[in-house]
Design a protein around this motif. Structure first.
Motif, PDB file in Angstrom:
ATOM      1  N   LEU A  18       0.672  -0.748   0.241  1.00 38.19           N
ATOM      2  CA  LEU A  18      -0.108   0.132   0.080  1.00 38.19           C
ATOM      3  C   LEU A  18       0.456   1.249   0.143  1.00 38.19           C
ATOM      4  N   SER A  19       1.879   0.993   0.938  1.00 41.57           N
ATOM      5  CA  SER A  19       2.746   2.133   1.217  1.00 41.57           C
ATOM      6  C   SER A  19       3.372   2.405  -0.374  1.00 41.57           C
ATOM      7  N   PHE A  20       4.142   1.245  -0.676  1.00 41.61           N
ATOM      8  CA  PHE A  20       5.175   1.644  -2.719  1.00 41.61           C
ATOM      9  C   PHE A  20       3.628   1.929  -3.537  1.00 41.61           C
ATOM     10  N   VAL A  21       2.674   1.766  -3.216  1.00 43.34           N
ATOM     11  CA  VAL A  21       1.601   2.501  -4.215  1.00 43.34           C
ATOM     12  C   VAL A  21       1.474   3.763  -4.637  1.00 43.34           C
ATOM     13  N   ILE A  22       1.235   3.973  -2.986  1.00 46.13           N
ATOM     14  CA  ILE A  22       0.935   5.147  -3.032  1.00 46.13           C
ATOM     15  C   ILE A  22       1.915   6.773  -3.065  1.00 46.13           C
ATOM     16  N   HIS A  23       3.367   5.711  -2.711  1.00 45.75           N
ATOM     17  CA  HIS A  23       4.916   6.252  -2.748  1.00 45.75           C
ATOM     18  C   HIS A  23       5.095   6.433  -4.385  1.00 45.75           C
ATOM     19  N   ASN A  24       5.245   5.846  -4.793  1.00 41.08           N
ATOM     20  CA  ASN A  24       4.772   5.869  -6.204  1.00 41.08           C
ATOM     21  C   ASN A  24       4.408   6.179  -6.758  1.00 41.08           C
ATOM     22  N   PHE A  25       3.414   7.304  -6.969  1.00 40.12           N
ATOM     23  CA  PHE A  25       1.992   7.785  -7.753  1.00 40.12           C
ATOM     24  C   PHE A  25       2.465   8.973  -6.993  1.00 40.12           C
TER      25      PHE A  25
END
Length: 121
Positions: A18-25
């Motif tokens: 979840l953090s990666f998806v948000i961070h990558n966005f």
């Protein structure tokens, strides 16, 4: 006991994904996935080290946890930081690209290790 191990893995994968998806966005970085996988791997290693030694060396478990934290910092200072410094500057984006997954994995790791050590065998 298997429930603690499963809960740790599920919670760590879920929170870091979840953090990666948000961070990558928010941040476009080619190294972001590697940094998340690196923090994930070290967190798994530390958890399993404490898990496997929890009955045999109970009095030293805190030290093993601290060694795991030291490993994370050494990886940052000797592997990640030189890569970030290739252009002579470590930006806030680069810094947080490592420390956001670091903090998340440390939080999940600590929470799950406390639950593991407080549970009855």
């Amino acid at each position: 006991m298997k429930n603690n191990v499963l809960n740790f893995h599920v919670l760590l994968v879920f929170t870091l994904t979840l953090s990666f998806v948000i961070h990558n966005f928010i941040v476009d970085s080619s190294r972001l996935l590697f940094l998340y996988i690196l923090n994930f791997s070290i967190a798994i290693f530390v958890y399993w080290m404490v898990f496997l030694l929890r009955n045999k060396q109970k009095e030293s478990l805190g030290y093993y946890f601290l060694v795991g934290t030291l490993i994370k910092f050494l990886v940052f200072f000797f592997i990640i930081l030189p890569v970030f410094k290739e252009d002579e500057v470590v930006t806030k984006t680069e810094f947080f690209s490592f420390f956001i997954p670091y903090i998340i994995s440390l939080f999940v790791e600590t929470k799950c290790l406390i639950s593991l050590l407080n549970s009855d065998d």
